[in-house]
Design a protein around this motif. Structure first.
Motif, short mmCIF file in Angstrom:
data_model
loop_
_atom_site.label_atom_id
_atom_site.label_comp_id
_atom_site.label_asym_id
_atom_site.label_seq_id
_atom_site.Cartn_x
_atom_site.Cartn_y
_atom_site.Cartn_z
N ASP A 1 0.80 -0.89 0.38
CA ASP A 1 -0.06 0.44 -0.07
C ASP A 1 0.64 1.44 -0.06
N GLU A 2 1.42 1.22 -0.05
CA GLU A 2 3.02 2.46 0.92
C GLU A 2 3.73 2.68 -0.86
N TYR A 3 3.61 1.89 -1.61
CA TYR A 3 4.33 2.18 -2.83
C TYR A 3 3.14 2.69 -3.94
N LYS A 4 1.78 1.90 -3.76
CA LYS A 4 0.86 2.89 -4.29
C LYS A 4 0.70 4.38 -4.69
N PRO A 5 0.68 4.83 -3.63
CA PRO A 5 0.87 6.22 -3.98
C PRO A 5 2.01 6.87 -5.12
N ILE A 6 3.07 6.12 -4.49
CA ILE A 6 4.51 6.62 -5.59
C ILE A 6 4.35 6.15 -6.96
N TYR A 7 4.07 4.94 -7.09
CA TYR A 7 4.31 4.26 -8.45
C TYR A 7 2.44 4.47 -9.35
N THR A 8 1.62 3.96 -8.97
CA THR A 8 0.11 3.67 -9.43
C THR A 8 -0.90 4.59 -9.33
N SER A 9 -0.73 5.68 -8.19
CA SER A 9 -1.64 6.11 -7.74
C SER A 9 -2.15 7.18 -8.54
N LEU A 10 -3.63 7.36 -9.17
CA LEU A 10 -3.95 8.64 -10.36
C LEU A 10 -4.50 9.66 -9.30
N VAL A 11 -4.57 10.09 -8.13
CA VAL A 11 -3.90 11.08 -7.51
C VAL A 11 -2.95 12.11 -7.62
N TYR A 12 -2.01 11.03 -7.59
CA TYR A 12 -0.15 12.36 -7.57
C TYR A 12 -0.42 11.97 -9.18
N SER A 13 -1.04 11.88 -10.31
CA SER A 13 -0.45 11.60 -11.69
C SER A 13 -0.57 12.48 -12.08
N LEU A 14 0.46 12.93 -12.92
CA LEU A 14 0.01 13.60 -14.72
C LEU A 14 0.44 13.44 -15.61
N PRO A 15 0.18 13.61 -16.94
CA PRO A 15 0.43 13.59 -17.90
C PRO A 15 1.59 14.08 -18.58
#
Length: 776
Positions: A624-638
């Motif tokens: 779970d701790e890696y999801k924000p870093i690598y896969t979460s849409l909440v933090y992602s930008l194209p």
């Protein structure tokens, strides 16, 4: 924030309505005009203030003053000069000269070192409520975010060449954004600080091997949104002639068209002689043939692991034991010896067939690699005729037959990558069939590492020139050689191995193999080095240029070239990249990489049974701790796509294909459409049976979508809800994707977007991408 969200939704409603009413397609000239329309995002109406003693830098715009470089410990200042637009001074103790100049649209910062020795400068240190950073595809990171603070506490230093996909970083201040844009990221490290909140600084190394001891920034002020930030950077690289479209690359190599709408797949045909090709019921009698004793001798003399295990298996078979273990050992040993120059022995192969005899007459040492493998296949096939199917059937069930199935499933375009060029040279019929199907096919290749002794097991790190190990490898400033991948061998200096690249590539292609693509490991991933060896001092800039030279060499061969990462110093030299959308996840976590009993263990590099190694096929959750870093849409930008959508086709790293992460296949598929990211997967006969129907069904939507999306700029990105779980991208003015990653339906005007669904809107046509069944 609420005001921005309301504006986004209103824009969505207006554009969505317009789209539903206009069903006419655009002409190529209209598309070109739209793509080439320049909008200025840089806002030059600001003033700056600098305090030389502490190197504090401030910007004032519309009555608001923001510190954009935090104060440092006081230094001695000399030779201070000021004018209306320019300030310059020296830090005499540090042998640095600094110039800051206000230009029409930016603030130019230039720092020059006069110290001939290696020295360092940590500047700027920045502090902002949120950061927009080109980490892989792009991230938006609030400075008080708990997950990112934890991550940067342990991973607090990163090499900018590798960590950033583009040459900028942005501070999201209250009323405007400030972007630091660099001419390059060479010799820069990012140092993160997390107490009490996330800040970071850039440490620049003025390397002793680099005579150009300059450290420069252009600082831009833009609106505080990712589109303005990314498009301003795009204007910068266009102004510096660093932007090449796929259409322009296509003029040099029309084969690039085959990437458009294509899934990317690594096909694991690692054995040319498979279990399906063996008549196992005849093995017990065939095992007494002198060939099998000869294989043991070859393994003893040339095999990395010797022949002890092999000889045990031979004894087992003679005793009537023939289980999966014995079968795999026989097949692996045959595969290994089929690659050996030493296989031909006239005392063993007394009656070679006509094909083998032709090669023998030519002389073993005169054969190219493909001819050698063909000779060895004919030698073995003729020696044990009753044990195998006819030679033209070897390996086809796990290669050529899969390509035929893909064609029958309606897949028109595909990129097929082989884990090694040997897989193609041993099975040219498969390569020809793949090319005939209209697909791209090519090998993985690498020049990152060299090992002292050549090895069949690691042929990418093996070179015929024995002097390279001592004379062409990288040294640090202390004179120590840098170790290669996984701590084995050494790192090659790319400026010294161009001839080795030519020799290898020309040798692979000498037999007429039908490769029309090539994947070059690492070259676009940012792993660049200063080489301090006295015999061949090399800068990171020269390292990068040498890598681009070999990519250009491959392109001029008519090959469609891709590389790992996709960092934008390579953007003009590659057509596709693997690793930006999902990079390698937490390389140093032992639960993922070492502890085989861990539920998070991602698998092994090798496969004993010839199937896809579990490193690439095993479906695993991530912590779970890696999801924000690598896969979460909440933090992602194209961010990368907003800049390079028409220039580089980028997708996942091969360790993290579209099916790899347990519970996230559906979410990642929606993001593939939202970001125009091709699906990537690994195939063998078993995996095609497992995923083939889903792949084929998805391609019916993906192929026409991407063919259209690649014609346009990614022109807009928005989040449509407060949780950032409903997001929208636009490609030009008439193609939109709205992805709902939330657990509830999203309603906007008359358009309903179900949970876990994407909607493609194109010229009034609506296509739903549903993922409800993917993770069940």
């Amino acid at each position: 924030m609420k005001k921005m969200m309301i504006i986004s939704i209103v824009m969505f409603l207006l554009i969505g309505t317009a789209c539903s009413q206009d069903t006419s397609a655009q002409t190529p000239s209209q598309i070109d005009k739209e793509n080439n329309k320049r909008i200025e995002y840089a806002q030059g109406d600001f003033e700056y203030e600098v305090i030389p003693e502490t190197f504090t830098l401030k910007i004032t715009k519309d009555g608001t003053t923001e510190t954009i470089a935090e104060p440092q410990a006081k230094r001695k200042v000399s030779n201070l000069q000021k004018s209306a637009t320019k300030t310059s001074w020296d830090f005499p103790d540090d042998k640095l000269h600094v110039t800051i100049e206000k230009q029409k649209k930016s603030l130019a910062v230039s720092i020059h070192s006069t110290d001939p020795k290696t020295s360092h400068l940590e500047w700027p240190r920045v502090n902002a409520p949120t950061y927009t950073l080109p980490i892989s595809e792009g991230k938006q990171i609030p400075q008080n975010d708990v997950a990112w603070k934890k991550y940067f506490t342990s991973d607090n230093e990163q090499t900018m060449n590798e960590y950033f996909s583009m040459k900028f970083f942005t501070l999201n201040k209250k009323n405007f954004a400030v972007s630091y844009v660099m001419p390059d990221t060479f010799n820069n490290d990012i140092l993160f600080h997390t107490d009490p909140a996330i800040q970071f600084s850039i440490k620049h190394t003025f390397s002793s091997v680099n005579k150009e001891k300059n450290y420069n920034y252009q600082i831009f002020v833009t609106d505080n949104n990712p589109v303005a930030i990314a498009k301003n950077y795009q204007n910068y690289i266009k102004d510096h002639h660093q932007f090449t479209t796929l259409a322009e690359k296509e003029k040099q190599n029309p084969e690039i068209k085959k990437l458009y709408g294509a899934p990317h797949a690594y096909l694991w045909n690692s054995r040319v002689l498979t279990a399906d090709d063996m008549h196992w019921n005849t093995l017990k009698s065939a095992i007494n043939d002198p060939l099998f004793e000869w294989i043991g001798d070859l393994l003893d003399k040339y095999g990395d692991d010797g022949a002890k295990e092999y000889r045990t298996v031979i004894t087992n078979i003679k005793n009537g034991e023939l289980y999966a273990y014995e079968k795999n050992m026989i097949l692996n040993s045959l595969q290994y010896t089929l690659q050996m120059k030493q296989l031909y022995n006239p005392d063993i192969f007394k009656n070679p067939d006509a094909t083998a005899a032709k090669y023998i007459d030519k002389g073993i040492k005169n054969l190219n690699e493909q001819e050698l493998y063909d000779l060895n296949k004919h030698l073995v096939a003729n020696q044990i005729t009753d044990l195998t199917t006819p030679i033209n059937e070897w390996g086809q069930s796990n290669s050529k037959d899969i390509i035929a199935s893909m064609q029958q499933a309606g897949i028109k375009n595909a990129w097929i990558g082989l884990p090694n060029w040997v897989n193609g040279l041993m099975n040219p019929a498969f390569v020809d069939a793949t090319k005939k199907a209209g697909y791209l096919v090519g090998p993985y290749d690498s020049y990152q590492s060299i090992q002292q002794n050549a090895s069949i097991d690691w042929n990418t790190a093996s070179f015929p020139d024995p002097t390279l190990y001592e004379d062409a490898t990288v040294e640090n400033e202390q004179g120590k050689k840098l170790t290669g991948f996984l701590g084995k061998g050494r790192k090659l200096n790319p400026t010294l191995v161009f001839n080795a690249v030519k020799t290898r590539v020309d040798g692979i292609l000498a037999g007429g193999i039908g490769f029309n693509s090539w994947f070059m490991d690492v070259d676009a991933a940012g792993e660049l080095h200063d080489d301090f060896a006295k015999a061949h001092p090399t800068t990171q800039k020269e390292d990068a240029a040498a890598r681009m030279k070999r990519l250009d060499f491959l392109t001029k061969k008519g090959l469609v070239v891709g590389s790992e990462g996709g960092n934008d110093y390579a953007a003009s030299d590659i057509a596709f990249a693997h690793g930006l959308e999902t990079p390698v996840i937490k390389w140093d976590d032992p639960d993922m990489r070492e502890n085989e009993d861990s539920p998070y263990f991602i698998g092994k590099y090798a496969s004993m049974d010839g199937s896809i190694p579990t490193r690439y096929s095993k479906i695993v959750p991530i912590k779970d701790e890696y999801k924000p870093i690598y896969t979460s849409l909440v933090y992602s930008l194209p961010l990368f796509k907003l800049v390079y959508n028409r220039s580089v086709i980028s997708t996942h790293h091969w360790e993290w294909d579209s099916y790899k992460i347990k519970g996230q296949t559906g979410e990642r598929r929606l993001k593939e459409y939202l970001y125009n990211t091709p699906p990537l997967f690994h195939l063998d006969e078993a995996n095609w049976k497992l995923h083939g129907a889903d792949i084929a069904a998805n391609m019916k939507n993906w192929t026409p979508f991407q063919k259209e999306a690649l014609q346009h700029e990614m022109s807009n990105f928005q989040t449509l809800d407060q949780d950032r779980l409903v997001q929208k991208t636009e490609f030009g003015s008439r193609l939109q994707v709205i992805a709902n990653f939330s657990n509830k339906d999203f309603q906007a005007d008359k358009l309903k977007i179900p949970a876990h669904t994407a909607v493609i809107l194109q010229n009034g046509k609506k296509t739903l991408i549903s993922t409800d069944t993917l993770d069940k």
